[in-house]
Motif scaffolding. Structure first.
Motif, PDB file in Angstrom:
ATOM      1  N   VAL A 255     111.914  36.381  37.665  1.00  0.00           N
ATOM      2  CA  VAL A 255     112.599  37.549  38.234  1.00  0.00           C
ATOM      3  C   VAL A 255     113.116  37.215  39.622  1.00  0.00           C
ATOM      4  N   LEU A 256     112.256  36.576  40.434  1.00  0.00           N
ATOM      5  CA  LEU A 256     112.662  36.241  41.801  1.00  0.00           C
ATOM      6  C   LEU A 256     113.819  35.250  41.801  1.00  0.00           C
ATOM      7  N   VAL A 257     113.717  34.228  40.927  1.00  0.00           N
ATOM      8  CA  VAL A 257     114.761  33.195  40.910  1.00  0.00           C
ATOM      9  C   VAL A 257     116.088  33.800  40.460  1.00  0.00           C
ATOM     10  N   LEU A 258     116.036  34.621  39.402  1.00  0.00           N
ATOM     11  CA  LEU A 258     117.269  35.249  38.914  1.00  0.00           C
ATOM     12  C   LEU A 258     117.848  36.192  39.953  1.00  0.00           C
ATOM     13  N   MET A 259     116.945  36.812  40.740  1.00  0.00           N
ATOM     14  CA  MET A 259     117.395  37.743  41.774  1.00  0.00           C
ATOM     15  C   MET A 259     118.312  37.053  42.773  1.00  0.00           C
ATOM     16  N   LEU A 260     118.057  35.749  43.000  1.00  0.00           N
ATOM     17  CA  LEU A 260     118.903  34.981  43.925  1.00  0.00           C
ATOM     18  C   LEU A 260     120.230  34.598  43.283  1.00  0.00           C
TER      19      LEU A 260
ATOM     20  N   SER B  54      93.634  38.780  30.059  1.00  0.00           N
ATOM     21  CA  SER B  54      94.956  38.282  30.422  1.00  0.00           C
ATOM     22  C   SER B  54      95.891  39.430  30.801  1.00  0.00           C
ATOM     23  N   LEU B  55      95.735  40.572  30.112  1.00  0.00           N
ATOM     24  CA  LEU B  55      96.585  41.721  30.443  1.00  0.00           C
ATOM     25  C   LEU B  55      96.269  42.225  31.845  1.00  0.00           C
ATOM     26  N   LEU B  56      94.953  42.256  32.175  1.00  0.00           N
ATOM     27  CA  LEU B  56      94.555  42.692  33.518  1.00  0.00           C
ATOM     28  C   LEU B  56      95.168  41.774  34.570  1.00  0.00           C
ATOM     29  N   LEU B  57      95.060  40.464  34.308  1.00  0.00           N
ATOM     30  CA  LEU B  57      95.629  39.471  35.235  1.00  0.00           C
ATOM     31  C   LEU B  57      97.125  39.713  35.397  1.00  0.00           C
ATOM     32  N   PHE B  58      97.799  39.940  34.265  1.00  0.00           N
ATOM     33  CA  PHE B  58      99.243  40.171  34.273  1.00  0.00           C
ATOM     34  C   PHE B  58      99.583  41.418  35.080  1.00  0.00           C
ATOM     35  N   LEU B  59      98.811  42.499  34.886  1.00  0.00           N
ATOM     36  CA  LEU B  59      99.117  43.739  35.596  1.00  0.00           C
ATOM     37  C   LEU B  59      98.892  43.577  37.089  1.00  0.00           C
ATOM     38  N   ILE B  60      97.825  42.836  37.470  1.00  0.00           N
ATOM     39  CA  ILE B  60      97.588  42.610  38.901  1.00  0.00           C
ATOM     40  C   ILE B  60      98.749  41.821  39.504  1.00  0.00           C
ATOM     41  N   MET B  61      99.133  40.740  38.800  1.00  0.00           N
ATOM     42  CA  MET B  61     100.256  39.947  39.311  1.00  0.00           C
ATOM     43  C   MET B  61     101.526  40.791  39.360  1.00  0.00           C
ATOM     44  N   GLY B  62     101.710  41.611  38.323  1.00  0.00           N
ATOM     45  CA  GLY B  62     102.884  42.494  38.285  1.00  0.00           C
ATOM     46  C   GLY B  62     102.915  43.415  39.481  1.00  0.00           C
ATOM     47  N   ALA B  63     101.736  43.988  39.824  1.00  0.00           N
ATOM     48  CA  ALA B  63     101.667  44.905  40.966  1.00  0.00           C
ATOM     49  C   ALA B  63     102.035  44.169  42.248  1.00  0.00           C
ATOM     50  N   ILE B  64     101.525  42.938  42.391  1.00  0.00           N
ATOM     51  CA  ILE B  64     101.851  42.155  43.591  1.00  0.00           C
ATOM     52  C   ILE B  64     103.355  41.912  43.661  1.00  0.00           C
ATOM     53  N   PHE B  65     103.940  41.582  42.516  1.00  0.00           N
ATOM     54  CA  PHE B  65     105.373  41.284  42.516  1.00  0.00           C
ATOM     55  C   PHE B  65     106.206  42.532  42.765  1.00  0.00           C
ATOM     56  N   ILE B  66     105.739  43.678  42.240  1.00  0.00           N
ATOM     57  CA  ILE B  66     106.470  44.923  42.511  1.00  0.00           C
ATOM     58  C   ILE B  66     106.469  45.179  44.014  1.00  0.00           C
TER      59      ILE B  66
ATOM     60  N   LYS C   4     114.645  45.266  38.477  1.00  0.00           N
ATOM     61  CA  LYS C   4     113.353  45.622  39.043  1.00  0.00           C
ATOM     62  C   LYS C   4     112.283  44.876  38.277  1.00  0.00           C
ATOM     63  N   VAL C   5     111.049  44.902  38.809  1.00  0.00           N
ATOM     64  CA  VAL C   5     109.993  44.156  38.143  1.00  0.00           C
ATOM     65  C   VAL C   5     109.425  44.944  36.965  1.00  0.00           C
ATOM     66  N   TYR C   6     109.500  46.319  37.031  1.00  0.00           N
ATOM     67  CA  TYR C   6     108.933  47.122  35.931  1.00  0.00           C
ATOM     68  C   TYR C   6     109.520  46.703  34.590  1.00  0.00           C
ATOM     69  N   GLY C   7     110.840  46.517  34.591  1.00  0.00           N
ATOM     70  CA  GLY C   7     111.548  46.222  33.343  1.00  0.00           C
ATOM     71  C   GLY C   7     110.988  44.985  32.654  1.00  0.00           C
ATOM     72  N   PRO C   8     110.992  43.831  33.347  1.00  0.00           N
ATOM     73  CA  PRO C   8     110.458  42.619  32.724  1.00  0.00           C
ATOM     74  C   PRO C   8     109.006  42.753  32.274  1.00  0.00           C
ATOM     75  N   ILE C   9     108.194  43.551  33.013  1.00  0.00           N
ATOM     76  CA  ILE C   9     106.794  43.710  32.598  1.00  0.00           C
ATOM     77  C   ILE C   9     106.738  44.361  31.219  1.00  0.00           C
ATOM     78  N   ILE C  10     107.533  45.449  31.048  1.00  0.00           N
ATOM     79  CA  ILE C  10     107.539  46.110  29.736  1.00  0.00           C
ATOM     80  C   ILE C  10     108.164  45.184  28.700  1.00  0.00           C
ATOM     81  N   ALA C  11     109.220  44.455  29.121  1.00  0.00           N
ATOM     82  CA  ALA C  11     109.910  43.570  28.175  1.00  0.00           C
ATOM     83  C   ALA C  11     108.987  42.469  27.661  1.00  0.00           C
ATOM     84  N   THR C  12     108.066  41.997  28.537  1.00  0.00           N
ATOM     85  CA  THR C  12     107.108  40.984  28.090  1.00  0.00           C
ATOM     86  C   THR C  12     106.273  41.517  26.930  1.00  0.00           C
ATOM     87  N   LEU C  13     105.826  42.781  27.089  1.00  0.00           N
ATOM     88  CA  LEU C  13     105.040  43.396  26.017  1.00  0.00           C
ATOM     89  C   LEU C  13     105.886  43.568  24.762  1.00  0.00           C
ATOM     90  N   ILE C  14     107.157  43.978  24.957  1.00  0.00           N
ATOM     91  CA  ILE C  14     108.043  44.164  23.802  1.00  0.00           C
ATOM     92  C   ILE C  14     108.168  42.865  23.026  1.00  0.00           C
TER      93      ILE C  14
END
Lengths: 345, 333
Positions: free
Chosen positions: A72-77, A180-192, A280-290
């Motif tokens: 997400v960060l790299v694409l943002m640039l 792993s989901l918990l880890l992902f959500l924590i990282m997601g929160a940091i990235f948001i 935004k970061v929310y989108g990719p987080i949901i998309a990962t689950l999708i």
């Protein structure tokens, strides 16, 4: 005097919270898609629709999640990183080799992460300071990193990894919540926080929209790019933990091909623009689950891996078409409104 | 005002200067380490084995100059190769030209799908072709059923399209040379070719200038698909085998050759001569590494390092040339 209002241009954004807009936002569309997939799954295979299935669906899709967040960060640039899968394998090799030489596991893990950061720094240096296009840098550096792993491992595979790798990928907290989901959500929160709230994140949006403009407004564009690529390397290092864990604690040089494309596809499905500066970061987080649910559901419906690719491709294209269509109709609506406002004056 | 430049400054100002230097260095190393590479047969074999990359580089170049990118060409290669191989093995007696036409047609259809998505529906090229890449890869498996085709199942007339010697060179090299020359001419001399450059430089202003931008991009991507399709047919003819996962990450090599040859990844720049030099350089490197004893595992790493080095050097020389040009212009004023 109505003319007084025109003196200063009103640049404030007072959209406020509108439930209608919120329900129509891209992130909510993704949630609907996720719900629909779940409904289909529960209708088609009610015998398999259970807590343990949901857990394994989520666990099977989590190894790509750190790559998605970094991407997400790299694409943002407005850049791209197709070397992240190779970096991931490189980082796992660092950890595995260190473990083989009797280094304590915590230091071995740190060495793996450090290896990832170094790879990211090489990419970042070439992109930011030498000024080469990110696509070509990362294509060739992915050959380089994977090549180094091939040289060192040849046809062998590393099997000696810290014991917590497998449990991070496959265990559940209190029997139902995947680690792993918990880890992902924590990282997601940091990235948001990083992207939406911090100064660093706002810089990325400016650079992504217009790098020259960012340079003139006092942002050190080169340094920021370098940092972003290093973060990407770090995330690839973290991905190596989940990846090795999911593979049951072994790694060889030919593993993980195509992960970079999955990560990019997930980001784009989540509404991040590859031109930079949008998303935004929310989108990719949901998309990962999708993506996880989609692959697993199709698998449960006895569609084999290669035909699943066709479905994934079609879903990706349709999703982009919908979001493109929404963007253009939004733009039309806005220009219509401003035209009406001008007429009113 | 002095217009004549010395030969040396002309040479160093050329965009391909860095590339040529790297080429010369590698050739010098090769002369010492592996002199056998310079035997005519080895050299021709080297070009023949890499000709598919040459075809794909031409295809990719057409798209990159418009400012786009096509990462589905490896998948198109696998899909079209599957189509022609499967039906050829079912109808061995049919003339081979049929399969060439089928390859061109199916490739064209794949390319048209890409062109439709990118040109008319305005999806970002990378993502559109990422999606179609998944689709074509899936189709390649579907059409082949996951089976293998061995040399005895492949008709001799079909193989001739790649390996038959004409005037001492295999047919696949002739086809590649025709494409190099033909598209070199097409890009630099024809109206449509120049429009491709115009769109790559600035899509909006060329649209304002009256170029139908969507149509040009559509045609470029269709042509790209067509060449990739031909490459798929020639690949199976050249190696006389087919597996559904051929051509994986070939698009990356094609992109690397283009960029190495001075095609700007942001579009609007790049000439065929640079791409030809880069293609020969890439095949040379691959061959060189494979000839070194015990270094086969090193091939990926060395190739990657050399591409980074060469592209870096190329960018450096281009920047120097631009600086010098800017300085000259300011002196004129």
């Amino acid at each position: 005097m109505a003319d007084n209002n025109i003196k200063t241009r009103d640049l404030t954004v007072d959209e406020g919270f509108k439930l209608g807009d919120f329900l129509k936002s891209w992130e909510m569309v993704l949630v609907y898609i996720l719900v629909i997939i779940n409904i289909i799954l529960s209708v088609v295979r009610p015998d398999l629709y259970s807590l343990s299935t949901l857990q394994s669906i989520i666990q099977s899709g989590m190894d790509v999640s750190p790559l998605v967040l970094g991407m997400v960060l790299v694409l943002m640039l407005g850049d791209i990183d197709v070397s992240c899968a190779a970096v991931m394998i490189f980082a796992s090799m660092c950890t595995g080799l260190a473990m083989d030489h009797g280094v304590p596991s915590i230091i071995a893990v740190l060495l793996g992460l450090l290896g990832g950061v170094c790879c990211g720094a090489i990419n970042g240096f070439l992109v930011a300071y030498v000024g080469m296009p990110a696509v070509i840098v990362t294509i060739s550096s992915s050959m380089l990193f994977r090549g180094i792993v091939e040289i060192i491992l040849n046809v062998n595979s590393l099997k000696n990894f810290p014991s917590f790798y497998v449990s991070v990928s496959w265990n559940n907290i209190a029997g139902f919540f995947p680690v792993s989901l918990l880890l992902f959500l924590i990282m997601g929160a940091i990235f948001i926080y990083l992207l939406q709230k911090s100064r660093f994140g706002r810089k990325l949006y400016i650079i992504g929209n217009n790098a020259t403009c960012g340079q003139y407004s006092g942002i050190d564009v080169k340094k920021t790019k370098l940092i972003v690529f290093m973060v990407m390397g770090l995330m690839s290092g973290i991905a190596s933990i989940l990846f090795v864990g999911r593979m049951g604690g072994s790694v060889s040089s030919s593993m993980g091909t195509g992960y970079e494309m999955n990560a990019i596809a997930t980001c784009v499905l989540g509404g991040v623009s590859t031109n930079g500066g949008k998303g935004k970061v929310y989108g990719p987080i949901i998309a990962t689950l999708i993506m996880a649910f989609l692959t697993y559901t199709l698998g449960l419906m006895n569609i084999d891996a290669n035909n699943r690719k066709i479905v994934t491709g079609i879903v990706l294209i349709i999703a982009i078409l919908i979001s493109n269509f929404r963007d253009s109709s939004d733009a039309k609506k806005k220009s219509l409104i401003s035209a009406k406002a001008r007429e009113a004056k | 005002m002095k217009n004549e430049k010395s030969i040396i400054s002309k040479l160093t100002g050329s965009r391909n200067f860095g590339l040529v230097i790297v080429f010369i260095i590698i050739v010098l190393i090769a002369v010492v380490v592996t002199p056998s590479i310079f035997k005519p047969n080895t050299f021709i074999g080297m070009i023949q084995n890499n000709a598919v990359y040459g075809l794909l580089a031409v295809a990719e170049m057409l798209v990159i100059i418009t400012g786009g990118i096509d990462i589905s060409i490896g998948a198109i290669l696998a899909f079209v190769g599957g189509v022609t191989t499967r039906y050829m093995s079912e109808h061995m007696e049919w003339p081979a030209i049929v399969w060439v036409l089928v390859a061109l047609l199916v490739g064209l259809l794949c390319g048209m799908l890409n062109g439709l998505l990118v040109g008319y529906l305005h999806i970002v090229p990378m993502i559109a072709t990422l999606g179609t890449m998944y689709i074509f890869r899936g189709l390649a498996f579907l059409i082949s059923g996951g089976k293998w085709w061995m040399p005895h199942q492949i008709a001799a007339t079909y193989q001739d399209w790649a390996i038959k010697k004409i005037l001492g060179l295999p047919a696949i090299i002739w086809i590649m040379i025709i494409l190099f020359v033909g598209f070199g001419f097409f890009l630099s001399m024809t109206t449509h070719g120049r429009r491709i450059y115009a769109i790559g430089t600035n899509r909006e202003s060329s649209a304002v200038a009256g170029i139908k931008d969507s149509a040009v991009i559509f045609r470029s991507m269709s042509l790209c698909g067509m060449i990739a399709g031909l490459a798929g047919m020639l690949y199976t003819a050249n190696y006389a085998t087919y597996v559904y996962n051929i051509g994986e990450s070939y698009e990356m090599t094609a992109i690397a050759i283009c960029v190495l040859g001075g095609v700007s990844i942001t579009g609007g720049r790049g000439r065929m001569d640079g791409v030809v030099i880069a293609f020969i350089l890439m095949s040379f490197i691959t061959q060189f590494i494979s000839l070194l004893p015990g270094l086969s595992v090193w091939s990926n790493a060395i190739q990657g390092a050399i591409i980074i080095g060469a592209v870096g050097l190329n960018f450096f020389t281009i920047r120097q040339a631009e600086k010098r040009a800017l300085k000259e212009r300011s002196e004129l004023i």
